[in-house]
Write a protein that holds these residues in place. Structure first.
Motif, PDB file in Angstrom:
ATOM      1  N   CYS A 232      -3.947   5.675   4.681  1.00  0.00           N
ATOM      2  CA  CYS A 232      -4.926   4.473   4.056  1.00  0.00           C
ATOM      3  C   CYS A 232      -4.239   2.712   4.202  1.00  0.00           C
ATOM      4  O   CYS A 232      -3.638   2.549   4.587  1.00  0.00           O
ATOM      5  CB  CYS A 232      -3.962   4.569   2.077  1.00  0.00           C
ATOM      6  SG  CYS A 232      -5.001   3.441   1.205  1.00  0.00           S
ATOM      7  N   ALA A 233      -4.859   1.715   4.149  1.00  0.00           N
ATOM      8  CA  ALA A 233      -5.519   0.254   4.794  1.00  0.00           C
ATOM      9  C   ALA A 233      -5.811  -0.186   4.242  1.00  0.00           C
ATOM     10  O   ALA A 233      -6.817   0.003   2.982  1.00  0.00           O
ATOM     11  CB  ALA A 233      -5.322   0.693   6.045  1.00  0.00           C
ATOM     12  N   ALA A 234      -5.041  -1.618   3.612  1.00  0.00           N
ATOM     13  CA  ALA A 234      -5.965  -2.290   2.747  1.00  0.00           C
ATOM     14  C   ALA A 234      -6.242  -3.844   3.640  1.00  0.00           C
ATOM     15  O   ALA A 234      -5.075  -4.023   4.176  1.00  0.00           O
ATOM     16  CB  ALA A 234      -5.047  -2.333   1.441  1.00  0.00           C
TER      17      ALA A 234
ATOM     18  N   LEU B  66      -9.819   0.906   4.118  1.00  0.00           N
ATOM     19  CA  LEU B  66      -9.724   1.899   4.982  1.00  0.00           C
ATOM     20  C   LEU B  66      -9.103   3.133   5.371  1.00  0.00           C
ATOM     21  O   LEU B  66      -8.049   3.459   4.598  1.00  0.00           O
ATOM     22  CB  LEU B  66     -10.118   1.200   6.333  1.00  0.00           C
ATOM     23  CG  LEU B  66     -10.591   0.256   6.718  1.00  0.00           C
ATOM     24  CD1 LEU B  66      -9.459  -1.212   6.380  1.00  0.00           C
ATOM     25  CD2 LEU B  66     -10.666  -0.668   8.322  1.00  0.00           C
ATOM     26  N   TRP B  67      -9.465   4.020   5.746  1.00  0.00           N
ATOM     27  CA  TRP B  67      -8.854   5.247   6.195  1.00  0.00           C
ATOM     28  C   TRP B  67      -8.614   5.485   7.612  1.00  0.00           C
ATOM     29  O   TRP B  67      -9.622   5.356   7.911  1.00  0.00           O
ATOM     30  CB  TRP B  67      -9.416   6.523   4.856  1.00  0.00           C
ATOM     31  CG  TRP B  67      -8.645   6.485   4.020  1.00  0.00           C
ATOM     32  CD1 TRP B  67      -9.289   5.811   2.825  1.00  0.00           C
ATOM     33  CD2 TRP B  67      -8.012   7.071   2.969  1.00  0.00           C
ATOM     34  NE1 TRP B  67      -8.919   6.287   1.777  1.00  0.00           N
ATOM     35  CE2 TRP B  67      -7.735   7.035   1.828  1.00  0.00           C
ATOM     36  CE3 TRP B  67      -6.709   7.392   3.616  1.00  0.00           C
ATOM     37  CZ2 TRP B  67      -6.805   7.389   0.696  1.00  0.00           C
ATOM     38  CZ3 TRP B  67      -5.418   8.273   2.958  1.00  0.00           C
ATOM     39  CH2 TRP B  67      -5.649   7.860   1.651  1.00  0.00           C
TER      40      TRP B  67
ATOM     41  N   LEU C 233      -4.348  -5.828   8.189  1.00  0.00           N
ATOM     42  CA  LEU C 233      -3.791  -4.468   7.676  1.00  0.00           C
ATOM     43  C   LEU C 233      -2.978  -4.525   7.006  1.00  0.00           C
ATOM     44  O   LEU C 233      -2.131  -4.983   8.032  1.00  0.00           O
ATOM     45  CB  LEU C 233      -5.083  -3.869   8.661  1.00  0.00           C
ATOM     46  CG  LEU C 233      -6.376  -3.689   8.940  1.00  0.00           C
ATOM     47  CD1 LEU C 233      -6.395  -2.539   9.836  1.00  0.00           C
ATOM     48  CD2 LEU C 233      -7.345  -3.171   7.864  1.00  0.00           C
ATOM     49  N   SER C 234      -3.174  -4.238   5.988  1.00  0.00           N
ATOM     50  CA  SER C 234      -2.050  -3.260   5.615  1.00  0.00           C
ATOM     51  C   SER C 234      -2.110  -1.973   5.241  1.00  0.00           C
ATOM     52  O   SER C 234      -3.063  -1.314   4.913  1.00  0.00           O
ATOM     53  CB  SER C 234      -0.875  -3.853   3.836  1.00  0.00           C
ATOM     54  OG  SER C 234      -0.905  -5.530   4.466  1.00  0.00           O
TER      55      SER C 234
ATOM     56  N   VAL D  29       0.876  -1.135   0.087  1.00  0.00           N
ATOM     57  CA  VAL D  29      -0.032  -0.191  -0.129  1.00  0.00           C
ATOM     58  C   VAL D  29       0.859   1.067  -0.072  1.00  0.00           C
ATOM     59  O   VAL D  29       1.847   1.599   0.273  1.00  0.00           O
ATOM     60  CB  VAL D  29      -1.409   0.013   1.488  1.00  0.00           C
ATOM     61  CG1 VAL D  29      -1.994   1.290   1.365  1.00  0.00           C
ATOM     62  CG2 VAL D  29      -1.699  -1.111   0.891  1.00  0.00           C
ATOM     63  N   LYS D  30       0.527   1.892  -1.589  1.00  0.00           N
ATOM     64  CA  LYS D  30       1.692   2.932  -0.831  1.00  0.00           C
ATOM     65  C   LYS D  30       1.045   4.689  -1.202  1.00  0.00           C
ATOM     66  O   LYS D  30      -0.071   4.565  -1.951  1.00  0.00           O
ATOM     67  CB  LYS D  30       2.150   3.903  -2.740  1.00  0.00           C
ATOM     68  CG  LYS D  30       3.141   2.401  -2.614  1.00  0.00           C
ATOM     69  CD  LYS D  30       4.167   2.287  -3.731  1.00  0.00           C
ATOM     70  CE  LYS D  30       4.719   0.720  -3.324  1.00  0.00           C
ATOM     71  NZ  LYS D  30       5.700   0.703  -5.115  1.00  0.00           N
TER      72      LYS D  30
END
Lengths: 111, 116
Positions: free
Chosen positions: A90-92, A34-35, A99-100, A4-5
């Protein structure tokens, strides 16, 4: 391996204008995004999320857009307020797994 | 309003010393997470507990790090011996139900560790 960048480390915006924060990801298995918002000396707090079955989710002044083909999501804050000055992560996650997180974008709202 | 508590808030130690961090999650939250956030990076999961059991510790450097949640409530993260590269913010989070990301994680204020 950064999956995630957040390529913009900082963003400065005038009060009342729109803030747009960007996030790119590489893992095609990510299905939930997610934020988080973080003030100094506090832990991150959940802001808004979006599932991969949607392309937009709105909550008051905050809207998250997801472009799966481009592996890109963005957070729009309209209108920006001084209290929005914070670090935004930002996360995914793939399939409800861990989460990353991205490295974060520091937003400064100018009066 | 219920919060995740962490202590100490700041810790300065010399390399090769042992350090320990404590976390008390929101009451009733079964899932507890420890994250490490290096300056300029996002949080990285070190270990996840479901009640007293470890669910994921794949990113925990087990030669020097250990974590426990003996009664399934509060938790301790230990580093022995500390190395210069361990300087970071250590965040604890909790969530109500067993899951990964679909349920909101509530974060504590973190412990800022500086290793000299």
């Amino acid at each position: 391996d950064q999956q995630v960048k957040q390529n913009s480390p900082s963003l400065s915006v005038q009060e009342g204008r729109i803030s747009i924060l960007n996030c790119d990801y590489t893992n095609s298995m990510f299905d939930y995004f997610l934020w988080y918002k973080k003030y100094p000396a506090e832990g991150p707090t959940f802001l808004i999320s979006i599932s991969s079955i949607k392309d937009k989710n709105e909550d008051g002044r905050f809207t998250v857009f997801l472009n799966k083909s481009a592996k890109h999501l963005s957070l729009h804050i309209v209108p920006s307020q001084p209290g929005d000055s914070a670090v935004y992560f930002c996360a995914a996650s793939p399939c409800d797994y861990k989460l990353s997180f991205g490295a974060g974008t520091t937003v400064t709202v100018r009066a | 309003e219920a919060e995740v508590a962490q202590s100490p808030r700041y810790k300065i130690t010399e390399k090769s010393q042992a350090v320990a961090f404590w976390c008390d999650p929101i009451s009733g939250h079964a899932t507890l997470y420890w994250y490490r956030q290096i300056l300029g990076q996002g949080p990285e999961l070190l270990v996840q507990f479901q009640d007293e059991s470890v669910v994921d510790d794949s990113q925990l450097p087990k030669d020097r790090f250990s974590a426990e949640r003996l009664k399934g409530v509060d938790s301790t993260l230990k580093i022995q011996p500390a190395e210069l590269g361990d300087s970071a913010m250590y965040l604890c989070a909790s969530s109500l139900v067993p899951s990964g990301a679909y349920n909101e994680q509530f974060f504590g204020p973190g412990t800022r560790l500086t290793v000299l």
